[in-house]
Design a protein around this motif. Sequence first.
Motif, PDB file in Angstrom:
ATOM      1  N   ASP A 194      -2.586   5.416   5.864  1.00  0.00           N
ATOM      2  CA  ASP A 194      -2.465   3.959   5.779  1.00  0.00           C
ATOM      3  C   ASP A 194      -1.514   3.545   4.666  1.00  0.00           C
ATOM      4  O   ASP A 194      -1.351   2.357   4.397  1.00  0.00           O
ATOM      5  CB  ASP A 194      -3.844   3.326   5.546  1.00  0.00           C
ATOM      6  CG  ASP A 194      -4.522   3.857   4.286  1.00  0.00           C
ATOM      7  OD1 ASP A 194      -4.282   5.027   3.942  1.00  0.00           O
ATOM      8  OD2 ASP A 194      -5.292   3.101   3.672  1.00  0.00           O
ATOM      9  N   LEU A 195      -0.889   4.511   4.006  1.00  0.00           N
ATOM     10  CA  LEU A 195       0.028   4.206   2.902  1.00  0.00           C
ATOM     11  C   LEU A 195       1.446   4.632   3.255  1.00  0.00           C
ATOM     12  O   LEU A 195       1.658   5.626   3.943  1.00  0.00           O
ATOM     13  CB  LEU A 195      -0.395   4.970   1.631  1.00  0.00           C
ATOM     14  CG  LEU A 195      -1.825   4.780   1.126  1.00  0.00           C
ATOM     15  CD1 LEU A 195      -2.074   5.674  -0.070  1.00  0.00           C
ATOM     16  CD2 LEU A 195      -2.091   3.336   0.761  1.00  0.00           C
ATOM     17  N   ASP A 196       2.431   3.867   2.770  1.00  0.00           N
ATOM     18  CA  ASP A 196       3.814   4.326   2.825  1.00  0.00           C
ATOM     19  C   ASP A 196       4.010   5.314   1.675  1.00  0.00           C
ATOM     20  O   ASP A 196       3.344   5.224   0.641  1.00  0.00           O
ATOM     21  CB  ASP A 196       4.776   3.139   2.684  1.00  0.00           C
ATOM     22  CG  ASP A 196       4.628   2.161   3.843  1.00  0.00           C
ATOM     23  OD1 ASP A 196       4.721   2.616   4.989  1.00  0.00           O
ATOM     24  OD2 ASP A 196       4.402   0.966   3.589  1.00  0.00           O
ATOM     25  N   LEU A 233      -0.624   0.768  -5.744  1.00  0.00           N
ATOM     26  CA  LEU A 233       0.236   1.948  -5.858  1.00  0.00           C
ATOM     27  C   LEU A 233      -0.656   3.127  -6.223  1.00  0.00           C
ATOM     28  O   LEU A 233      -1.336   3.113  -7.246  1.00  0.00           O
ATOM     29  CB  LEU A 233       1.301   1.738  -6.948  1.00  0.00           C
ATOM     30  CG  LEU A 233       2.237   2.921  -7.187  1.00  0.00           C
ATOM     31  CD1 LEU A 233       3.106   3.192  -5.965  1.00  0.00           C
ATOM     32  CD2 LEU A 233       3.120   2.663  -8.413  1.00  0.00           C
ATOM     33  N   VAL A 234      -0.679   4.126  -5.370  1.00  0.00           N
ATOM     34  CA  VAL A 234      -1.488   5.319  -5.588  1.00  0.00           C
ATOM     35  C   VAL A 234      -0.564   6.426  -6.085  1.00  0.00           C
ATOM     36  O   VAL A 234       0.483   6.665  -5.489  1.00  0.00           O
ATOM     37  CB  VAL A 234      -2.171   5.745  -4.265  1.00  0.00           C
ATOM     38  CG1 VAL A 234      -2.824   7.098  -4.415  1.00  0.00           C
ATOM     39  CG2 VAL A 234      -3.189   4.700  -3.838  1.00  0.00           C
ATOM     40  N   MET A 235      -0.936   7.092  -7.185  1.00  0.00           N
ATOM     41  CA  MET A 235      -0.110   8.176  -7.725  1.00  0.00           C
ATOM     42  C   MET A 235      -0.851   9.500  -7.606  1.00  0.00           C
ATOM     43  O   MET A 235      -2.062   9.551  -7.790  1.00  0.00           O
ATOM     44  CB  MET A 235       0.189   7.942  -9.208  1.00  0.00           C
ATOM     45  CG  MET A 235       1.018   6.727  -9.526  1.00  0.00           C
ATOM     46  SD  MET A 235       1.683   6.822 -11.214  1.00  0.00           S
ATOM     47  CE  MET A 235       0.213   6.919 -12.215  1.00  0.00           C
ATOM     48  N   THR A 236      -0.125  10.559  -7.327  1.00  0.00           N
ATOM     49  CA  THR A 236      -0.712  11.892  -7.388  1.00  0.00           C
ATOM     50  C   THR A 236       0.325  12.901  -7.827  1.00  0.00           C
ATOM     51  O   THR A 236       1.479  12.842  -7.409  1.00  0.00           O
ATOM     52  CB  THR A 236      -1.328  12.321  -6.047  1.00  0.00           C
ATOM     53  OG1 THR A 236      -1.879  13.627  -6.198  1.00  0.00           O
ATOM     54  CG2 THR A 236      -0.305  12.346  -4.924  1.00  0.00           C
ATOM     55  N   ALA A 237      -0.115  13.829  -8.700  1.00  0.00           N
ATOM     56  CA  ALA A 237       0.744  14.939  -9.115  1.00  0.00           C
ATOM     57  C   ALA A 237       0.440  16.179  -8.284  1.00  0.00           C
ATOM     58  O   ALA A 237       1.023  17.224  -8.499  1.00  0.00           O
ATOM     59  CB  ALA A 237       0.531  15.254 -10.598  1.00  0.00           C
ATOM     60  N   THR A 238      -0.514  16.060  -7.349  1.00  0.00           N
ATOM     61  CA  THR A 238      -0.806  17.165  -6.445  1.00  0.00           C
ATOM     62  C   THR A 238       0.139  17.060  -5.269  1.00  0.00           C
ATOM     63  O   THR A 238       0.001  16.146  -4.451  1.00  0.00           O
ATOM     64  CB  THR A 238      -2.262  17.096  -5.947  1.00  0.00           C
ATOM     65  OG1 THR A 238      -3.146  17.116  -7.065  1.00  0.00           O
ATOM     66  CG2 THR A 238      -2.569  18.273  -5.042  1.00  0.00           C
ATOM     67  N   ARG A 270       0.884  -1.171   0.000  1.00  0.00           N
ATOM     68  CA  ARG A 270       0.000   0.000   0.000  1.00  0.00           C
ATOM     69  C   ARG A 270       0.917   1.216   0.000  1.00  0.00           C
ATOM     70  O   ARG A 270       1.413   1.632   1.037  1.00  0.00           O
ATOM     71  CB  ARG A 270      -0.913   0.019   1.241  1.00  0.00           C
ATOM     72  CG  ARG A 270      -1.835  -1.170   1.369  1.00  0.00           C
ATOM     73  CD  ARG A 270      -2.954  -1.115   0.328  1.00  0.00           C
ATOM     74  NE  ARG A 270      -3.869  -2.236   0.464  1.00  0.00           N
ATOM     75  CZ  ARG A 270      -3.777  -3.359  -0.213  1.00  0.00           C
ATOM     76  NH1 ARG A 270      -2.757  -3.539  -1.059  1.00  0.00           N
ATOM     77  NH2 ARG A 270      -4.660  -4.325  -0.071  1.00  0.00           N
ATOM     78  N   ARG A 271       1.175   1.796  -1.166  1.00  0.00           N
ATOM     79  CA  ARG A 271       2.174   2.866  -1.264  1.00  0.00           C
ATOM     80  C   ARG A 271       1.636   4.028  -2.096  1.00  0.00           C
ATOM     81  O   ARG A 271       0.935   3.838  -3.085  1.00  0.00           O
ATOM     82  CB  ARG A 271       3.472   2.332  -1.874  1.00  0.00           C
ATOM     83  CG  ARG A 271       4.617   3.357  -1.897  1.00  0.00           C
ATOM     84  CD  ARG A 271       5.958   2.732  -2.180  1.00  0.00           C
ATOM     85  NE  ARG A 271       6.486   2.008  -1.030  1.00  0.00           N
ATOM     86  CZ  ARG A 271       7.191   2.576  -0.053  1.00  0.00           C
ATOM     87  NH1 ARG A 271       7.449   3.883  -0.094  1.00  0.00           N
ATOM     88  NH2 ARG A 271       7.635   1.864   0.948  1.00  0.00           N
ATOM     89  N   LEU A 272       1.990   5.246  -1.659  1.00  0.00           N
ATOM     90  CA  LEU A 272       1.669   6.479  -2.373  1.00  0.00           C
ATOM     91  C   LEU A 272       2.918   6.965  -3.096  1.00  0.00           C
ATOM     92  O   LEU A 272       3.974   7.108  -2.488  1.00  0.00           O
ATOM     93  CB  LEU A 272       1.198   7.553  -1.385  1.00  0.00           C
ATOM     94  CG  LEU A 272       1.055   8.979  -1.933  1.00  0.00           C
ATOM     95  CD1 LEU A 272      -0.086   9.060  -2.936  1.00  0.00           C
ATOM     96  CD2 LEU A 272       0.825   9.980  -0.798  1.00  0.00           C
ATOM     97  N   LEU A 273       2.789   7.209  -4.404  1.00  0.00           N
ATOM     98  CA  LEU A 273       3.880   7.773  -5.202  1.00  0.00           C
ATOM     99  C   LEU A 273       3.526   9.222  -5.497  1.00  0.00           C
ATOM    100  O   LEU A 273       2.611   9.515  -6.265  1.00  0.00           O
ATOM    101  CB  LEU A 273       4.063   6.988  -6.502  1.00  0.00           C
ATOM    102  CG  LEU A 273       5.115   7.531  -7.478  1.00  0.00           C
ATOM    103  CD1 LEU A 273       6.488   7.597  -6.821  1.00  0.00           C
ATOM    104  CD2 LEU A 273       5.157   6.679  -8.737  1.00  0.00           C
TER     105      LEU A 273
END
Length: 770
Positions: free
Chosen positions: A454-456, A436-441, A298-301
């Motif tokens: 809850d995400l690394d 994998l969650v991505m955001t450009a914000t 569970r990871r945020l990029l």
Amino acid sequence: MPGLDTPVKFVRGVGPHIAEILDAKGIKTAEDLLYHLPFRYEDRQNPRSLDELKPGETASVIAEVRGAALLRTRRMPIFELTLGQGRLVMKCLWFHGSYLEGKFHAGQTVAVYGKVEPSRSSSNLKMIQPQFEVLPDDSDDAETRLLEVGRITPVYESLGGSRLASRWQRKVIFHLLEGIRGNVPECLPQPMLKRLALPDRESALSQVHYPPEAVAMAHLQAWSTPAHRRLIFEELFFLELGLELKRRKVRERTGISFATTDKVREAIREVLPFHPTAAQKRTLGEIVADMRQPSPMRRLLQGDVGSGKTIVALQAMLVAMENGYQAALMAPTEILATQHYLAARKLLEKSSRHYRIVLLTGSLDDDRKRTNRGLINRGDAHLVIGTHALIEEKVEFDRLGLVVVDEQHRFGVMQRFRLMKKPRPDGTEGAEPDVLVMTATPIPRTLALSLYGDLDVSILDELPPGRTPIVTRRVPAERADDVWDFVRKQVAAGRQAYIVYPVIEGAKDDQPELDFSADDGSAQAEAAPPADTAGHAKARKTKAGTLFPKAVQANAEANPSAKSGLKSAVEMHEKLRTGPLAGLRIGLLHGRLDADEKEVIMRRFQRGEIDVLVATTVIEVGVDVPNATVMVVEHAERFGLAQLHQLRGRVGRGAAKSYCILITGDRVSEQGEERLNAMVRTQDGFELAELDLQMRGPGEFFGTKQAGLPDFRVANLLRDRALLELAKQEAARFANAPATEAEGTEAERARVWARLKDAWQRRYGLVEAG
């Protein structure tokens, strides 16, 4: 005797009718009412005298009413109140103040709170739009005088007009505190309270509403007293404990241990279009390390515009596909999904492995949807890219191994959850896919800790080589002709341009593009005195950019940009096409077009068949046209910082020098000035995000209320950053430490878990989303 869980209608002084009003404010119980804290305090023990006041400071003053009058001016009615102490007087002014007529009479004692300003008419001082409260006199009962005079007095936000303002709340909360004395259960372990030097819950609630005399006013106003810290920490602790529990549950689930063999590494090298940056290597390493683990990732990029998130995500998807699993990428719009599909197909066609890529969006015809669902179901589709159509019940994956969610803030928490929980065609649930969650914000760390707690987190903080800085200038509306001349020159040089407007057409009705459009600019200017309005206009002229060689003064008839009121994309598309940009190929793109029309227009713009694209913020996310070098934003003061930064990120994607031109309307508020100046000053998305968070507050950081962002009662993510970090540490310590006396008795620990369940389910509703 009332308890914290007593329905608010049974609290003394409330009753069924007022309880309905309070319910609409989220106040359902006695506890909810007690956690509605004062937003400031007034020192009515030692009130400030008029001769102590200095211009520029914000102060509370108690004085006698000497006179009141409603002044009719050409612009607006202004209510003037004259307050006095001995021979000294101070004026208070309220613009559009007709509603105050008859409210004051000579001899009353009034407390006012506001910014002290010099008065131009004399050596006296004034306050503009101060908050006020008429203090009790001898005709009021003794209890009212006891609660409001001669003490530090709490001031509350109204819960429903003047009837439920501060005076009513002070009485009701005073009686409630008296009634529950000795009956407030503690919800934190004693060892924790002692270690952190925090008071017990009952003392904290009592002291935030009715502070002891010895408490420093500065600490009260900053919410930094021990009582405030205790209640803020409590709220953040249970938030972080819930997120820690979610993380722990994820670690206990069965995931997929992906192998990263030489074969996998060779597959990645085959398709890489350029040498990766150090940041891309680091973040891919963090992602792959998670993918090797037996528990689900569970990871945020996180990465600024143009930092190369998509290529990192594609490499992670290759790892899944080379291990025999399917990968899915969910994007918020069809334009972005289609762009991801075309980009992935272009990169993967270099590979010798013959991956099958499938697009699934709502606008596809039924036959193609059916065919693509069949490919997904049988496992013949290796990479599936689409919109929310991916989470429809008819879509079943054969072996889903990795889910990539682009621009997560545009999806609710439950949408991400539903894609993660997709069943297999035989109805069984296999190992959970990695996410994998991505955001450009760019998201400040404090928001990331709570919103994505809850995400690394992995951060791409380096732009690929070859990206040139974007020249950003702000220009007043009267110089719009210079802007159009500049656009023409760029098109003549073989480049393309965007021109963005805040509305589609006409009035604001039913226009999703307006979600971001605050009314602060026009509203504040309308309410401001003439001197302030002139000051803003002067500031705009002196701060205008120097991108253009000359300043053409066009009158309002010749230049519609100089008129007041919002211009629309539809209106300006026609005016530009037949006027300043006549002869150029001009397209129009906005949210009311159907998906097919949007696709056609964007394809034509990407192929260079359109020179200038007039649009709304529908182009804000993900559109990639390397040949576009100019972004013009009209009414730039109406946009939030995050949106302006995203719009600017649509240019500067090729090697040519690029420009972002911010055209401002007639009225720019103080916050609008700050936003525009920040855009000119820096291109650092994280710096802009921090400023955006400070200016708008966490609740509106994403332009609309964020699904999944907790609605805090006492905590403030901006003010309470240090306590949030502390709460995160303490939550991890409590959740993972053995059950020993050092972390509280068995009964205390049981109360903590019971409180978590109640708070998490009742207030956040995210238990099932873990």
